[in-house]
Design a protein around this motif. Structure first.
Motif, PDB file in Angstrom:
ATOM      1  N   ALA A 188       0.675  -1.199   0.537  1.00  0.00           N
ATOM      2  CA  ALA A 188      -0.140  -0.373  -0.321  1.00  0.00           C
ATOM      3  C   ALA A 188       0.388   1.101  -0.114  1.00  0.00           C
ATOM      4  CB  ALA A 188      -0.850   0.338   0.934  1.00  0.00           C
ATOM      5  N   HIS A 189       0.458   2.784  -0.614  1.00  0.00           N
ATOM      6  CA  HIS A 189       0.665   3.651  -0.119  1.00  0.00           C
ATOM      7  C   HIS A 189       0.320   4.577   0.608  1.00  0.00           C
ATOM      8  CE1 HIS A 189       3.342   2.221  -3.527  1.00  0.00           C
ATOM      9  NE2 HIS A 189       3.447   3.548  -3.579  1.00  0.00           N
ATOM     10  N   VAL A 190       0.694   5.728   1.549  1.00  0.00           N
ATOM     11  CA  VAL A 190       0.023   6.410   2.500  1.00  0.00           C
ATOM     12  C   VAL A 190       0.483   7.376   1.932  1.00  0.00           C
ATOM     13  CG1 VAL A 190      -0.748   7.263   5.191  1.00  0.00           C
ATOM     14  CG2 VAL A 190      -0.525   4.368   4.288  1.00  0.00           C
ATOM     15  N   THR A 191      -0.398   8.438   1.418  1.00  0.00           N
ATOM     16  CA  THR A 191       0.564  10.006   1.221  1.00  0.00           C
ATOM     17  C   THR A 191      -0.186  10.961   2.065  1.00  0.00           C
ATOM     18  OG1 THR A 191       0.015   9.319  -1.329  1.00  0.00           O
ATOM     19  CG2 THR A 191      -0.265  11.774  -1.162  1.00  0.00           C
ATOM     20  N   ALA A 192       1.090  10.729   2.452  1.00  0.00           N
ATOM     21  CA  ALA A 192       1.164  12.182   3.482  1.00  0.00           C
ATOM     22  C   ALA A 192       0.013  13.072   3.471  1.00  0.00           C
ATOM     23  CB  ALA A 192       2.311  12.502   4.372  1.00  0.00           C
ATOM     24  N   HIS A 193      -0.440  14.303   3.872  1.00  0.00           N
ATOM     25  CA  HIS A 193      -0.904  15.609   3.904  1.00  0.00           C
ATOM     26  C   HIS A 193      -0.002  16.499   3.456  1.00  0.00           C
ATOM     27  CE1 HIS A 193      -4.814  13.895   4.360  1.00  0.00           C
ATOM     28  NE2 HIS A 193      -4.829  13.475   5.749  1.00  0.00           N
ATOM     29  N   GLN A 194       0.612  17.461   2.025  1.00  0.00           N
ATOM     30  CA  GLN A 194       0.426  18.297   2.482  1.00  0.00           C
ATOM     31  C   GLN A 194       0.125  19.487   3.322  1.00  0.00           C
ATOM     32  OE1 GLN A 194       2.900  19.077  -0.594  1.00  0.00           O
ATOM     33  NE2 GLN A 194       2.517  16.763  -0.613  1.00  0.00           N
ATOM     34  N   THR A 195       1.878  19.968   3.628  1.00  0.00           N
ATOM     35  CA  THR A 195       1.770  20.823   4.749  1.00  0.00           C
ATOM     36  C   THR A 195       2.271  22.383   4.681  1.00  0.00           C
ATOM     37  OG1 THR A 195       3.664  20.311   5.486  1.00  0.00           O
ATOM     38  CG2 THR A 195       1.499  19.761   6.878  1.00  0.00           C
ATOM     39  N   ASP A 196       1.812  23.889   4.476  1.00  0.00           N
ATOM     40  CA  ASP A 196       2.635  24.784   4.309  1.00  0.00           C
ATOM     41  C   ASP A 196       3.297  25.190   5.091  1.00  0.00           C
ATOM     42  OD1 ASP A 196      -0.123  24.869   2.367  1.00  0.00           O
ATOM     43  OD2 ASP A 196      -1.065  26.400   4.514  1.00  0.00           O
ATOM     44  N   SER A 197       4.362  25.737   4.569  1.00  0.00           N
ATOM     45  CA  SER A 197       6.246  25.630   4.820  1.00  0.00           C
ATOM     46  C   SER A 197       5.610  27.012   5.271  1.00  0.00           C
ATOM     47  CB  SER A 197       7.271  25.038   3.867  1.00  0.00           C
ATOM     48  OG  SER A 197       6.604  25.673   2.990  1.00  0.00           O
TER      49      SER A 197
END
Length: 667
Positions: free
Chosen positions: A658-667
């Motif tokens: 499986a792949h778990v795509t992390a949520h994008q966070t604002d830098s």
């Protein structure tokens, strides 16, 4: 071991309904007694040692145990076809199956084991506990979950009090057992225990018992004949366990005194007599860590145990011979007063597994197998064998005898250091670490000791190991590069160059953990063994001098045993070495890998989420099962999951699940 009766036994042909080391061990006693042995095998075991060692062998079917070793009709047909008068079931498979014993009786074939009543009563933990309690054998407080809903189980668990141990009522070996410390964990534990119980035993009935903290696991070997005599052969300490599977066993226990031994033996004999037991059996008890004189019945194993050799070594009694004689109707030639315990014996189970990867099962070709001298080794493999994921991962037992416990411990450690297994990962290094633990040395043990040990880290290969691999690789490489027309200096392969005479060849080696070693290949001198083909491994595997063995596998790794340790290393080009170092540096600086890979080869037995679900770090995604063990694969971070496998899929080690795509966070 000495014979305790007449040299003849009332059978001339016996079928051994098992495989691996126990089949070989039974065949050994059959041969000593002049009894013809019949082996059975699946397609995966067609070239197994037990097949060649028997006087004859019968194919059962495909690799799957359900279509071979567990198929009652096929095993019985093999017995009839071969003219066997008796069947020895070994342990596991059909050894505690009342239906199999009944089928043998119906066919006029002796079952070398107890009668149907003993199998039926003791084969159900709930019934066994209730039964022995009625015969004044102490039992652990608890309750049966048979016929109860999960809500009713939860209410009964609250009344009983936590912590609790959830265990399948049928079967044994620790399979399916779950520790529950509070009510929040109960539902998951029930689900897992039922799934394993259905898969392993075909019965998902559960038993819940009070968990005794820091217990010791003590068992008593009994023998009972058809003439009413029941005796015990002392106790075995089986406290060192991992995931409820025994790892180290010894006899006698370092904490049981003679008075407690008499009480334990009396309780074990009472349990056996209560079901008119016949043959060899084992009654298992929990002993309170702080009160070794207080014990509780766990279960009775109505068969020979894996750890029976330690009892044989301290008593001098061949337990398989006793099983055969009892099944043939002979009375026991031993009385209780004839049983004496001399010296100390300790057994270590060698598993095909990777301690550095959380003890996950391992598979592969056995390139070299060389047991140690001076101790007893019961092995399922030899050089050229193949370890598959079809059966239990235990591949050998190393058993040492000493005049006292420290002597036996030292002899076992030395034997493990001298045991050579190349081509398949094993727990041998871990076993040596365990034997060196001060609590083990002091005999201050409980069943949670191994679980409290820190995770095993990869050990650094010694200079001897690195030099041996470098030399082996240099020879292979030079052998590929030379031709019959090359000059003498080129064929010499010494590393000589104009202007730099005798310059050593540099070899770059990579370890399993990503470590990279620059090694100067030694001058030809001290010989090391290099060999990998199945056709030649058996012939040359014993030719290794000085305790060092080297063998390349088909995937480009070179396995080495040196200085009591085993490693596998991969020769790299300079470019590969540099890229590996750069990749490692980038991984250290990067976020968690989104890809979840199979930690071992096996089957997907549970998918806990749906494609596209939001998941949290630590949440179960899928569960893989192999060699009767389950391993959950969890998300490394929060994110959205994409599944690459489905329920029932067979997967390879390191295959993406499986792949778990992390949520994008604002830098």
């Amino acid at each position: 071991m000495t014979s305790t009766s007449s040299p003849t036994v009332g059978f001339d042909t016996v079928l051994v309904a098992n495989r691996g080391e126990i089949a070989r061990r039974v065949i050994r006693t059959l041969r000593l007694l002049g009894i013809r042995s019949i082996a059975v095998y699946s397609d995966a075991d067609a070239d197994a040692p037990h097949v060649r060692e028997a006087d004859a062998a019968v194919r059962l079917g495909p690799a799957a145990a359900s279509e071979s070793y567990l198929a009652i009709d096929r095993v019985l047909a093999a017995a009839v076809e071969s003219g066997a008068q008796a069947v020895h079931p070994g342990y596991g498979f059909l050894s505690e199956n009342a239906a199999f014993a009944r089928a043998c009786a119906d066919a006029g074939i002796a079952f070398i084991g107890p009668g149907e009543r003993a199998l039926e009563v003791m084969g159900d933990k709930i019934r066994a506990k209730e039964h022995v309690a009625a015969h004044d054998v102490p039992v652990v407080p608890g309750f049966s979950a048979a016929g109860m809903s999960d809500a009713q189980i939860a209410a009964a668990a609250d009344d009983a009090g936590y912590p609790l141990l959830v265990k399948p009522s049928a079967g044994g070996g620790g399979k399916g057992m779950q520790v529950v410390r509070d009510a929040a964990d109960l539902a998951d534990a029930l689900t897992t225990a039922r799934r394993v119980a259905r898969s392993a035993f075909g019965d998902d009935t559960l038993l819940l018992e009070r968990l005794i903290e820091r217990p010791r696991h003590i068992e008593v070997q009994v023998l009972a004949d058809a003439h009413g005599r029941v005796i015990h052969l002392g106790e075995r300490e089986c406290t060192l366990q991992r995931r409820h599977q025994k790892v180290i066993e010894e006899a006698p226990s370092p904490v049981i005194d003679s008075a407690t031994r008499d009480r334990l033996g009396a309780a074990a004999c009472a349990a056996a007599a209560s079901v008119d037991y016949r043959g060899a059996g084992t009654v298992e008890f929990l002993v309170a860590g702080d009160r070794p004189d207080e014990f509780f019945f766990i279960e009775m194993n109505t068969r020979l145990q894996v750890e029976h050799p330690v009892t044989e070594l301290v008593t001098g009694v061949d337990l398989v011979e006793q099983q055969l004689r009892i099944a043939a109707g002979e009375p026991l030639a031993l009385a209780q007063d004839d049983v004496t315990l001399t010296g100390h014996a300790i057994e270590a189970r060698v598993y095909a597994e990777s301690p550095e990867r959380g003890f996950l099962p391992a598979t592969g070709d056995v390139l070299v197998w060389r047991p140690a001298d001076g101790v007893r080794t019961d092995a399922a493999v030899e050089s050229g064998s193949i370890v598959t994921a079809d059966y239990d991962p235990m591949i050998a037992k190393v058993i040492a005898f000493g005049h006292d416990r420290p002597h036996a411990l030292d002899r076992l450690d030395a034997a493990l250091a001298d045991t050579v297994l190349l081509g398949v990962e094993s727990n041998i290094g871990f076993l040596r670490t365990l034997l060196d633990d001060q609590a083990v040395r002091d005999g201050d043990m409980d069943t949670g000791l191994i679980d409290r040990m820190p995770p095993r880290e990869p050990t650094e290969p010694s200079a001897t190991a690195l030099a041996a691999v470098a030399q082996a690789h240099g020879r292979r490489a030079s052998g590929r590069n030379r031709s019959a027309r090359s000059g003498a200096l080129w064929r010499d392969g010494s590393g000589w160059r104009m202007g730099a005479p005798n310059r050593p060849v540099q070899v770059v080696l990579a370890g399993d953990d990503g470590s990279v070693y620059d090694v100067a290949a030694p001058e030809p001198g001290a010989e090391v063994f290099v060999g990998a083909s199945r056709a030649t491994a058996r012939a040359v595997g014993r030719a290794t001098p000085a305790g060092t063995a080297v063998a390349p596998d088909a995937d480009g790794w070179i396995w080495v045993h040196a200085d009591g340790e085993t490693h596998r290393l991969r020769p790299l080009t300079r470019r590969e070495a540099m890229q590996r170092r750069l990749d490692a540096r980038e991984r250290d600086a990067a976020a968690s890998d989104p890809e979840l890979r199979a930690p071992m080869p096996g089957a997907v037995v549970a998918v806990h989420v749906a494609d596209g679900d939001e998941v949290a770090a630590g949440q179960r995604i899928v569960t893989i099962e192999a060699m009767k063990m389950e391993h959950p694969v969890v998300a490394a971070h929060d994110g959205v999951v994409r599944l690459d496998v489905a329920l029932g899929d067979q997967v390879r080690r390191d295959q993406p699940l499986a792949h778990v795509t992390a949520h994008q966070t604002d830098s």
